[in-house]
Design a protein around this motif. Structure first.
Motif, PDB file in Angstrom:
ATOM      1  N   GLN A   1      45.325  36.736  48.988  1.00  0.00           N
ATOM      2  CA  GLN A   1      46.420  35.867  48.563  1.00  0.00           C
ATOM      3  C   GLN A   1      46.296  34.481  49.188  1.00  0.00           C
ATOM      4  OE1 GLN A   1      49.401  38.978  49.611  1.00  0.00           O
ATOM      5  NE2 GLN A   1      50.453  38.159  47.810  1.00  0.00           N
TER       6      GLN A   1
ATOM      7  N   THR B   1      43.232  32.621  47.570  1.00  0.00           N
ATOM      8  CA  THR B   1      43.401  32.257  46.157  1.00  0.00           C
ATOM      9  C   THR B   1      44.693  31.487  45.890  1.00  0.00           C
ATOM     10  OG1 THR B   1      44.477  34.367  45.656  1.00  0.00           O
ATOM     11  CG2 THR B   1      42.069  34.249  45.371  1.00  0.00           C
TER      12      THR B   1
ATOM     13  N   SER C   1      47.586  32.705  45.544  1.00  0.00           N
ATOM     14  CA  SER C   1      48.245  33.458  44.488  1.00  0.00           C
ATOM     15  C   SER C   1      49.200  34.478  45.088  1.00  0.00           C
ATOM     16  CB  SER C   1      47.199  34.183  43.645  1.00  0.00           C
ATOM     17  OG  SER C   1      47.817  35.050  42.717  1.00  0.00           O
TER      18      SER C   1
END
Length: 160
Positions: A67, A70, A72
């Motif tokens: 996470q 990225t 994200s």
């Protein structure tokens, strides 16, 4: 005397709270039964199509690192496809494999998932394109996903 009772109460409650936190992280929240019913309804309505991309936040050890790298909210994804046995998610786990959709969703935090579809899926994901996609996926099945620091595969255990 009262102070001793408070200390004993804290010694009893703190481990329960900590255990509850870890159990929830490991096994999910109690509302997952409701979420599995929602998943069945989505399946019955025909909401999923071959080639849909599905995302969730994994509960694996490397999830947070993925996470952060990225940027994200999600740390794991796969490709949905339908078989005679129901919907499967083709994913890069150890080893590369297909997982029944309901089991894949249950592995994510809180049973939450997001499905995305290409805007031009009907034009791009033709039956022949989907057949090529499934064939290529089949050639990757059972492959080891372990990588070295330079990103190269350390070994391949493909059985095709």
């Amino acid at each position: 005397m009262l102070r001793t009772r408070y200390i004993l109460l804290l010694l009893f409650l703190v481990p329960l709270l900590v255990a509850g936190f870890f159990l929830e992280k490991r096994y999910g929240k109690p509302n997952q039964l409701h979420q599995s019913q929602q998943l069945r309804q989505l399946i019955q309505k025909g909401e999923f199509q071959d080639g849909d991309l599905i995302f969730h936040t994994s509960r694996s050890a490397q999830s947070k690192a993925i996470q952060l790298a990225t940027k994200s909210a999600y740390s794991h994804c796969g490709i949905i496809y339908k078989t005679a046995g129901g919907y499967q998610v083709f994913e890069a786990v150890q080893p590369v494999s297909s997982t029944p959709l309901d089991k894949w969703v249950a592995r994510g935090e809180g049973g939450h998932f997001v499905v995305k579809r290409l805007k031009n899926a009907k034009q791009v994901l033709t039956p022949s394109a989907l057949a090529r996609l499934k064939k290529e996926g089949g050639s990757l099945r059972a492959r080891d996903t372990t990588c070295t620091l330079n990103g190269q595969m350390t070994k391949s255990t493909a059985q095709n």
